[in-house]
Design a protein around this motif. Sequence first.
Motif, PDB file in Angstrom:
ATOM      1  N   THR A 159       0.649  -1.297  -0.040  1.00 37.82           N
ATOM      2  CA  THR A 159       0.125  -0.402  -0.114  1.00 37.82           C
ATOM      3  C   THR A 159       0.255   1.186  -0.114  1.00 37.82           C
ATOM      4  O   THR A 159       1.689   1.110  -0.270  1.00 37.82           O
ATOM      5  CB  THR A 159      -1.039   0.167   0.813  1.00 37.82           C
ATOM      6  OG1 THR A 159      -1.971   1.225   0.619  1.00 37.82           O
ATOM      7  CG2 THR A 159      -0.223   0.341   2.482  1.00 37.82           C
ATOM      8  N   PHE A 188      -1.249  -0.918   8.635  1.00 36.36           N
ATOM      9  CA  PHE A 188      -2.046  -1.748   7.286  1.00 36.36           C
ATOM     10  C   PHE A 188      -1.349  -3.202   7.029  1.00 36.36           C
ATOM     11  O   PHE A 188      -0.599  -3.810   8.056  1.00 36.36           O
ATOM     12  CB  PHE A 188      -1.190  -1.718   6.059  1.00 36.36           C
ATOM     13  CG  PHE A 188      -1.001  -1.919   5.184  1.00 36.36           C
ATOM     14  CD1 PHE A 188      -1.777  -3.151   3.730  1.00 36.36           C
ATOM     15  CD2 PHE A 188       0.109  -2.238   4.612  1.00 36.36           C
ATOM     16  CE1 PHE A 188      -1.581  -3.521   3.358  1.00 36.36           C
ATOM     17  CE2 PHE A 188       1.000  -3.457   3.433  1.00 36.36           C
ATOM     18  CZ  PHE A 188      -0.190  -3.923   2.849  1.00 36.36           C
ATOM     19  N   LEU A 223      -7.020  -1.781   6.604  1.00 35.16           N
ATOM     20  CA  LEU A 223      -6.630  -0.788   7.045  1.00 35.16           C
ATOM     21  C   LEU A 223      -7.530   0.385   7.437  1.00 35.16           C
ATOM     22  O   LEU A 223      -8.932   0.673   7.386  1.00 35.16           O
ATOM     23  CB  LEU A 223      -6.634  -0.036   4.818  1.00 35.16           C
ATOM     24  CG  LEU A 223      -5.954  -0.644   4.046  1.00 35.16           C
ATOM     25  CD1 LEU A 223      -6.605  -0.130   1.946  1.00 35.16           C
ATOM     26  CD2 LEU A 223      -4.611  -0.566   3.966  1.00 35.16           C
ATOM     27  N   PHE A 262      -5.264   6.471   2.291  1.00 32.33           N
ATOM     28  CA  PHE A 262      -4.669   4.999   0.743  1.00 32.33           C
ATOM     29  C   PHE A 262      -4.321   5.193  -0.334  1.00 32.33           C
ATOM     30  O   PHE A 262      -5.191   4.940  -0.388  1.00 32.33           O
ATOM     31  CB  PHE A 262      -5.158   3.441   1.902  1.00 32.33           C
ATOM     32  CG  PHE A 262      -4.719   3.245   3.377  1.00 32.33           C
ATOM     33  CD1 PHE A 262      -3.285   2.511   3.524  1.00 32.33           C
ATOM     34  CD2 PHE A 262      -5.134   4.017   4.029  1.00 32.33           C
ATOM     35  CE1 PHE A 262      -2.980   2.435   5.260  1.00 32.33           C
ATOM     36  CE2 PHE A 262      -5.241   3.464   6.112  1.00 32.33           C
ATOM     37  CZ  PHE A 262      -3.855   2.923   6.243  1.00 32.33           C
ATOM     38  N   TYR A 301      -3.500   2.633  -3.060  1.00 31.76           N
ATOM     39  CA  TYR A 301      -4.006   1.735  -2.900  1.00 31.76           C
ATOM     40  C   TYR A 301      -3.645   0.971  -2.024  1.00 31.76           C
ATOM     41  O   TYR A 301      -2.988   0.868  -1.109  1.00 31.76           O
ATOM     42  CB  TYR A 301      -3.454   1.454  -4.737  1.00 31.76           C
ATOM     43  CG  TYR A 301      -1.625   1.650  -4.652  1.00 31.76           C
ATOM     44  CD1 TYR A 301      -0.780   0.314  -4.113  1.00 31.76           C
ATOM     45  CD2 TYR A 301      -1.085   2.384  -4.931  1.00 31.76           C
ATOM     46  CE1 TYR A 301       0.462   0.152  -3.940  1.00 31.76           C
ATOM     47  CE2 TYR A 301       0.449   2.558  -4.580  1.00 31.76           C
ATOM     48  CZ  TYR A 301       1.019   1.181  -3.947  1.00 31.76           C
ATOM     49  OH  TYR A 301       2.047   1.587  -4.120  1.00 31.76           O
ATOM     50  N   VAL A 302      -4.157  -0.364  -2.639  1.00 33.58           N
ATOM     51  CA  VAL A 302      -3.125  -1.306  -1.969  1.00 33.58           C
ATOM     52  C   VAL A 302      -3.589  -3.446  -2.852  1.00 33.58           C
ATOM     53  O   VAL A 302      -4.346  -2.977  -4.041  1.00 33.58           O
ATOM     54  CB  VAL A 302      -4.401  -1.683  -0.915  1.00 33.58           C
ATOM     55  CG1 VAL A 302      -5.674  -2.655  -1.086  1.00 33.58           C
ATOM     56  CG2 VAL A 302      -3.891  -3.695  -0.116  1.00 33.58           C
TER      57      VAL A 302
END
Length: 391
Positions: A112, A126, A230, A250, A252-253
């Motif tokens: 992330t 995370f 998250l 955040f 992205y993951v």
Amino acid sequence: MPRATRLTLAAAAAAGLLALAPATTAGAAATAPPGTGWTLAFNDEFNDTTVDTAKWNFRTDVKAYSAQRAQNVTESGGALSLNLKKEAYGGKDFTGGGVISKKKLRYGYYETRAKINDGAGWHTSFWLMAGDGSTTYPADRRTEVDGFETDSINPTKTSHNVHGWRGPTTDGAVHYGSGHYDTGLDLRDWHTYGFDWSETSVKFYIDGALKYTAPYTPDKGMHDFTSVWLTSIAYGTVPDASKLPSAAQFDYVRYWQRDYYVDNDGPGAYGYATSGTWQRSSLTGWTKDSPVDYACAAGAKATWKPNLRAAGSYEAYIRKTASSTGGDPAAKVTLDNGGSVTTRTLDERSGSSGWVSLGTQTYAAGTGSSVSLTASGTGCAHADAIKFVRR
């Protein structure tokens, strides 16, 4: 996101130029982690205007100094924002939030890009664990992997951890961790966090630099599937209300897969099938709370088919279950590589339980390969799991 783009964004963040800017450019390409054979298997780029509830549950527990609310989680400008508030709700004076993936994942590389809030009192992380966000003490809590845990009172410090739980209590828990260390970075700026979770270790990275390696031996049989969390909650110290409202964000993951495991039950049994008469035994399998199957009649067969997302060189293994009194001393193992077939005998009556290598070959992507175990009728054959490890 291309490495050059990340470096440019990181430099701008360090100069304070990205504080109010979108997290990322919509549609940026997902680059794979170092090495070969990685395939992107789960991701959310957070480029929509609302949270994708087909992918995510919301964190809704009440813990420490805050209650967590779905309403505090928003998506816009290419980022997921966990909005942190001075707000009376659920018996608390503050509210936080988070999302938990509905998809259950196991070994692979997770990444992330995130920034924490400014102002003391918030714990942003995370991480991986079982659960749906209604509690952090679910009955199926086993492995916990913390990609990062940062307390906003110390915005340059973080920690990476692996915890082995045994359900909702802390009894018998085991822990491996980096300790709360100074990264030398301002974590209120954008930074990339990744970890490579394998059967034997977890390697933790910040901005591509390896920071800590933990052995993955938390407890016998803890090879479970987990969800991505998250989250940001009020924890450790009462939040500084003068800095609220605020947000942890955040970009992205992403989750990449390289090795493939097929079990005899649970989420990993997607490619498992049997013919003939098989029953559940009292023997514990490779995964916790997962007994192996057994068959005593000659010709009974168990078959595992991995879904290889990428072609390449893999070493195949079958999990042997040793039983000196009733194991099959002449079970037949068949490895079918797209029509190229090899066989061998598996003696379950001698030696110890564990992975048995079936050799390394080049495989095509897809479900064209398989491993099968056939009972000889002399004793009982045991079916548990297979794996294909990228070489």
